[in-house]
Write an enzyme that holds these catalytic residues in place. Structure first.
Site, PDB file in Angstrom:
ATOM      1  N   LYS A  77       0.828  -1.207   0.000  1.00 10.79           N
ATOM      2  CA  LYS A  77       0.000   0.000   0.000  1.00 10.79           C
ATOM      3  C   LYS A  77       0.862   1.256   0.000  1.00 10.79           C
ATOM      4  CE  LYS A  77      -3.577  -2.717   2.176  1.00 10.79           C
ATOM      5  NZ  LYS A  77      -4.186  -3.201   3.437  1.00 10.79           N
ATOM      6  N   GLN A 121      -4.783  -2.069   9.807  1.00 17.80           N
ATOM      7  CA  GLN A 121      -4.508  -3.363   9.194  1.00 17.80           C
ATOM      8  C   GLN A 121      -5.018  -4.494  10.091  1.00 17.80           C
ATOM      9  OE1 GLN A 121      -3.087  -3.843   6.050  1.00 17.80           O
ATOM     10  NE2 GLN A 121      -3.744  -5.942   6.385  1.00 17.80           N
ATOM     11  N   ASP A 144     -10.622   2.267   4.113  1.00 18.20           N
ATOM     12  CA  ASP A 144     -11.045   0.905   3.766  1.00 18.20           C
ATOM     13  C   ASP A 144     -12.549   0.796   3.495  1.00 18.20           C
ATOM     14  OD1 ASP A 144      -8.974  -0.915   3.458  1.00 18.20           O
ATOM     15  OD2 ASP A 144      -8.681  -1.152   5.606  1.00 18.20           O
TER      16      ASP A 144
END
Length: 307
Positions: A77, A121, A144
């Site tokens: 990412k 995460q 997200d």
């Protein structure tokens, strides 16, 4: 037992392992190529935002503990951030951190004007509550797209920051001119990351949607009737050629690693002979997921810098 698995994998840079006859090559959806296109769009958007408002979009990734796979996902990412001009920060926290300390850290990031997107995460260490931690993220910085506020907007057709993998699938369909309205779409897997939001996005586009999962009886009955098939279970080669009809569009969102090789949920080499379009594993949905994340950070930066 099936597992829900998004194609957010470290294998996005490898070539497709399956050997495919030349006559079938036009049926493959090249996720890397599409991701590059999205990243180029984001890069131009970042440059324009900097020129017009003096704002550089910022993404903060929070990694709790030392999980090797999670570390690799975060690195991927951050590399995408480098390619698109997005400022990226690592926030590596010890596995021993308390729930209160984690939430306090998230709230600090919520207050920072230079951070537009926050990514927690997963998975977290067992003693931490991931749902409570996700709720602490400002919905406007929810890169997200997992916050209940953003999920609720998705359900009413207001698609803003939504889960990245299903949004990547939709973008791929748009790029390839796949008709969704009026089609029967079958989603195999009902996770909050892929299955449920995928079904909602398809319904928003007037597909007739069936959602199958580990408790579904006679899965083949559903998959055989699918015009569009999205599979995200993490079960190697769950979908065989005799389970799909001619002309089906297939998105394989599953990842399984076995003896150093990676496999999807779909028996690619055989299903491609019947599919009109299909994503490989690796190199399909995974790269698109990360490129959509970059798009979300830019979206959030535009929104939070309006004033």
């Amino acid at each position: 037992m099936w597992n829900s698995s998004a194609a957010d994998s470290p294998y996005t840079g490898k070539e497709v392992d399956a050997v495919v006859d030349v006559e079938y090559s036009t049926r493959i959806i090249d996720g890397r190529s599409l991701a590059k296109k999205v990243e180029e769009e984001v890069k131009k958007g970042v440059e324009a935002l900097k020129a017009e408002r003096g704002v550089i979009p910022g993404l903060a990734t929070i990694l709790v503990g030392e999980d090797p796979a999670s570390k690799m996902y975060v690195r991927l990412k951050h590399k995408a951030c480098e390619r698109t001009g997005i400022h990226a920060e690592d926030h590596d926290l010890p596995a021993s951190i308390s729930q209160e300390e984690l939430i306090a850290h998230i709230k600090q990031l919520n207050l920072r004007e230079d951070i537009n997107g926050i990514l927690l995460q997963l998975p977290l260490p067992r003693h931490l509550n991931d749902k409570e931690a996700m709720l602490a993220i400002d919905p406007k910085k929810d890169a997200d797209g997992f916050h209940p506020y953003n999920m609720g907007n998705l359900l009413i057709g207001n698609e803003g920051l939504v889960p990245c993998t299903p949004k990547g699938v939709i973008r791929a369909m748009e790029e390839h001119g796949v008709q969704i309205q009026g089609k029967h779409a079958v989603v195999v897997g009902h996770s909050n990351v892929v299955g449920k939001p995928m079904a909602a996005m398809l319904i928003n586009r007037n597909a007739t949607v069936s959602v199958c999962h580990v408790f579904t009886r006679n899965l083949k009955q559903y998959t055989l009737d699918a015009d569009i098939l999205v599979v995200g279970t993490g079960v190697k080669h769950l979908i065989k050629a005799d389970m799909v009809k001619e002309g089906v569009v297939v998105f394989d969102v599953g990842i399984t690693e076995e003896d150093g090789k990676v496999y999807g949920d779909v028996d690619f080499e055989n299903v491609i002979k019947k599919a009109s379009l299909i994503t490989p594993v690796p190199g399909g949905v995974g790269p698109m997921t990360i490129s959509i994340l970059m798009q979300h950070v830019l979206m959030a930066a535009k929104d939070t810098s309006k004033n």
